[in-house]
Every structure is written in structure tokens, then in C-alpha cells.
Design an enzyme around this catalytic site. Structure first.
Site, PDB file in Angstrom:
ATOM      1  CG  ASP A   9      -2.154   0.916   0.976  1.00 34.68           C
ATOM      2  OD1 ASP A   9      -2.361   1.344  -0.188  1.00 34.68           O
ATOM      3  OD2 ASP A   9      -2.892   1.176   1.927  1.00 34.68           O
ATOM      4  N   GLY A  10       0.388   2.301  -0.615  1.00 32.11           N
ATOM      5  CA  GLY A  10       1.091   3.578  -0.638  1.00 32.11           C
ATOM      6  C   GLY A  10       0.175   4.686  -0.159  1.00 32.11           C
ATOM      7  CD  GLU A  53      -0.429   1.587  -3.918  1.00 35.18           C
ATOM      8  OE1 GLU A  53      -0.033   0.421  -3.712  1.00 35.18           O
ATOM      9  OE2 GLU A  53      -1.289   2.135  -3.204  1.00 35.18           O
ATOM     10  CG  ASP A  75      -4.762   0.032  -2.442  1.00 38.30           C
ATOM     11  OD1 ASP A  75      -3.699   0.326  -3.021  1.00 38.30           O
ATOM     12  OD2 ASP A  75      -5.142   0.598  -1.407  1.00 38.30           O
ATOM     13  CG  HIS A 130      -9.287   2.329   1.931  1.00 38.65           C
ATOM     14  ND1 HIS A 130      -8.309   2.404   2.890  1.00 38.65           N
ATOM     15  CD2 HIS A 130      -8.813   2.985   0.863  1.00 38.65           C
ATOM     16  CE1 HIS A 130      -7.285   3.098   2.423  1.00 38.65           C
ATOM     17  NE2 HIS A 130      -7.564   3.463   1.189  1.00 38.65           N
ATOM     18  CG  ASP A 140      -4.522   2.499   4.669  1.00 38.99           C
ATOM     19  OD1 ASP A 140      -3.959   3.214   3.818  1.00 38.99           O
ATOM     20  OD2 ASP A 140      -5.399   2.917   5.431  1.00 38.99           O
TER      21      ASP A 140
END
Length: 162
Positions: A9-10, A53, A75, A130, A140
């Protein structure tokens, strides 16, 4: 060949002058059936979410010390689609251009990601962000921690996948 699951995640954050960060979690089961986890969190300044990402995916793949079968969860549809829809192949053939000779952004990171994935069998899997997926939420939190703090590695002493 060991199966390693990498969750990324970024988080670039809202302030363009502020830090951004990423998180990567590696999980694998060893030959004795024990689950191992390695977590990374990094902070960077003045960059974009797409770069975050890409860096998260690179960090996960570069942490592997021998060829593995990898499921890389992200994501970022941009990251996953680049490989699943073969965008990356087209970009290479067009000398890293897209559309009307528009340069591909983040070419340096795309090349590094290609080099990092080379020895492995990598499947890129999109996870809607999310949505309550526990590993995505965990990444996250790592990314947010990196965005709010200094550069760090979490649990560097945990062994890498065999």
C-alpha cells in the site's frame, strides 16, 4: 518453490510539501508449516501515490533472497493492470511511450520493478482498497505510519523467505 504473499500500500497524503510513505507485508509458510511475516514501512518526501505503490511492490520483491512463487496484492489498479493487461510489454516495445508518444511516468521505477520480479513467478492481484481486507488494512496502517514518521524498517530481524 516457496509461495510468498506480498501485500502493498502507498499513501502520498494530502499535503504536496509533506511526506508520503508505503507499507509492504511479506508472508510465507516454511517447510515446517510455520507462518513467517516481514513488514516494511518507509517514508519519502514529495512524491505521488503511484510512485508509492511501485516502491512498495519493489521493496517486497527485493526482500526475497531466492526465486519464489509470489502473489502480490495491491489496491493500485494501475500497478496490477500494467502487468495483467500487458501494458508493460507495450510500453517496452514503444520505448516507454504511450498514446501519442507521451512518455510513461515513473520509468525508472517500472524498470526496477521488472528487474526485481525477474527471478520470480509473480501474479499481480488487485484488492479493492479500504474494503476491510485485513492485510490491505494492515498495509494501509504501515503506509500511514511511514507517511507520518521517519524512514524505518519494522522487524528487520525476522528471517526472509527461504
Amino acid at each position: 518453490m516457496t509461495l510468498v504473499k506480498i501485500y502493498t500500500d502507498g499513501a502520498a497524503r494530502g499535503n504536496p510539501e509533506g511526506p508520503g510513505g508505503y507499507g509492504a507485508v511479506l508472508e510465507y509458510v516454511d517447510s515446517k508449516g510455520q507462518l513467517h511475516t516481514r513488514e516494511y514501512s518507509r517514508g519519502y518526501v514529495k512524491t505521488t501515490n503511484n510512485r508509492m505503490e511501485l516502491m512498495a511492490a519493489i521493496a517486497g520483491l527485493e526482500a526475497l533472497n531466492r526465486p519464489c512463487r509470489v502473489e502480490l496484492y495491491s489496491d493500485s489498479k494501475y500497478l496490477v493492470d500494467a502487468f495483467n493487461q500487458r501494458w508493460i510489454d507495450g510500453w517496452i516495445r514503444k520505448d516507454w511511450k504511450r498514446g501519442k508518444n507521451e512518455p510513461v511516468k515513473n520509468v525508472d521505477l517500472w524498470k526496477r520493478l521488472l528487474a526485481a520480479k525477474e527471478p520470480h513467478q509473480v501474479t499481480f492481484i488487485w484488492v479493492k482498497g479500504h474494503d476491510g481486507h485485513p492485510q490491505n488494512e494492515r498495509c494501509d496502517k504501515l503506509a500511514t505510519s511511514a507517511a507520518d514518521g521517519e524512514e524505518l524498517e519494522i522487524d528487520p530481524g525476522i528471517s526472509s523467505p527461504p
